[in-house]
Design an enzyme around this catalytic site. Structure first.
Site, short mmCIF file in Angstrom:
data_model
loop_
_atom_site.label_atom_id
_atom_site.label_comp_id
_atom_site.label_asym_id
_atom_site.label_seq_id
_atom_site.Cartn_x
_atom_site.Cartn_y
_atom_site.Cartn_z
N ASP A 1 30.27 41.14 -23.90
CA ASP A 1 31.08 42.30 -24.27
C ASP A 1 32.11 41.98 -25.34
OD1 ASP A 1 32.54 40.70 -22.54
OD2 ASP A 1 32.57 42.15 -20.91
N ASP B 1 37.15 44.42 -9.24
CA ASP B 1 36.47 45.60 -8.70
C ASP B 1 34.94 45.44 -8.77
OD1 ASP B 1 36.01 45.75 -11.39
OD2 ASP B 1 37.00 47.68 -11.71
N HIS C 1 33.12 44.59 -11.31
CA HIS C 1 32.45 44.94 -12.57
C HIS C 1 31.81 43.72 -13.23
CE1 HIS C 1 36.51 44.47 -14.81
NE2 HIS C 1 35.72 43.60 -15.39
N GLU D 1 32.12 49.18 -15.44
CA GLU D 1 33.10 49.52 -14.42
C GLU D 1 32.42 50.24 -13.25
OE1 GLU D 1 35.89 48.24 -14.67
OE2 GLU D 1 37.02 48.72 -16.47
C1 GLP Z 1 36.77 41.00 -18.11
C2 GLP Z 1 35.37 40.80 -18.69
C3 GLP Z 1 34.38 40.42 -17.62
C4 GLP Z 1 34.91 39.29 -16.78
C5 GLP Z 1 36.19 39.74 -16.11
C6 GLP Z 1 36.77 38.72 -15.17
O1 GLP Z 1 36.94 42.28 -17.58
N1 GLP Z 1 34.90 41.95 -19.37
O2 GLP Z 1 33.14 40.05 -18.24
O3 GLP Z 1 33.97 38.89 -15.84
O4 GLP Z 1 37.13 40.04 -17.14
O5 GLP Z 1 37.56 37.79 -15.82
P1 GLP Z 1 38.11 36.49 -15.14
O6 GLP Z 1 36.97 35.51 -15.12
O7 GLP Z 1 39.21 36.03 -16.06
O8 GLP Z 1 38.59 36.84 -13.79
#
Ligand code: GLP
Length: 263
Positions: A70, A140, A142, A147
């Site tokens: 993303d 959540d 995702h 989402e």
């Molecule tokens: C963002 C990204 C996700 C990622 C999430 C969790 O929202 N779009 O791809 O998995 O963060 O991030 P973290 O690994 O820092 O908890």
């Protein structure tokens, strides 16, 4: 869906990096290995270990083609919070033999974002699909920026970020959720589940509710990562802290399975 429980974040990262390196090495001579990649704090340990292995000559990225999950809509590559920059600073710039032309990251400044997303899907398809998709999840549940209530068959497209996600990600934007872009470009849940293998990293107490929902709950749009229950080759690698909301039975069950795998 397999769940591999490791003692802590470092062991989880080491385990996942070993799997990825083994898959890349096992693919040698069979054309490009197509690897899907996430941003976030979850994969940082894996990236560090893959960089170490690459520098030690244990794994080559010369034939690896990557597709990131993303990117924020409206952020240029140079922005200090762009995922393009995150990936280069934390991973690609440190590899000895990653070819820049093999790196694919959605362009947050594309004049026609929907066309950018369609082309991304076409580029993945032209390479025969993704061999291994590495991912993390949000609190959540995702996956990428899919989402809650995103279709479980969604493809790469523009996504609206929830208030919750903007609050969580505001730690990188001066703690101001309004400064977090309101939209992003993201691969779809269908894009991830089309991969031949999916490996998701879940660590820390703050992900415990999500891990329990994704593993013990049903397949549901509410927890988009739960779509992986229907995947034939999906693994969640997690640490002890993330297991806090699993029932004792579930926890013991997955330990039993992994013990059996080693026999
Ligand atoms: C963002 C990204 C996700 C990622 C999430 C969790 O929202 N779009 O791809 O998995 O963060 O991030 P973290 O690994 O820092 O908890």
């Amino acid at each position: 869906m397999r769940v591999v429980i490791q003692e802590n974040y470092d062991k989880m990262s080491q385990w996942a990096a070993n799997v990825i390196a083994a898959r890349i090495n096992g693919h040698r001579g069979k054309g490009p290995f197509v690897l899907g990649l996430p941003t976030g704090s979850s994969p940082l340990g894996v990236y560090r270990e893959l960089i170490r292995k690459n520098k030690a000559g244990e794994v080559s990225f010369a034939d690896v083609v990557t597709f990131n999950m993303d990117e924020y809509l409206g952020l240029p590559r140079e922005h200090d919070q762009s995922y393009w920059r995150f990936m280069h600073e934390n991973f690609f710039d440190h590899l000895t033999d990653m070819r820049p032309e093999n790196v694919h990251i959605l362009n947050g400044m594309a004049p026609d974002p929907e066309a950018e997303c369609r082309q991304y899907e076409e580029q993945i398809a032209a390479l025969g699909g993704i061999d291994l998709f590495l991912g993390g999840i949000g609190v959540d549940g995702h996956l990428a920026f899919n989402e809650p209530y995103t279709s479980l068959t969604s493809r790469t497209g523009v996504r609206v970020l929830t208030t919750d996600t903007r609050i969580v990600n505001s730690r990188f934007f001066g703690n101001d959720p309004e400064k977090v872009p309101a939209k992003a470009l993201s691969v779809g849940i269908g894009t991830v589940t089309d991969a031949k293998e999916v490996l998701i990293l879940i660590s820390g107490h703050n992900k415990a509710r999500a891990l329990a929902a994704v593993v013990e709950g049903g397949v549901s749009q509410k927890w988009t990562c739960s779509a992986l229950q229907m995947h034939n080759n999906a693994v969640i690698a997690c640490d002890e802290d993330a297991c806090g909301e699993l029932t004792v039975d579930t926890y013991k069950y997955f330990l039993d399975i992994e013990r059996g795998e080693r026999l």
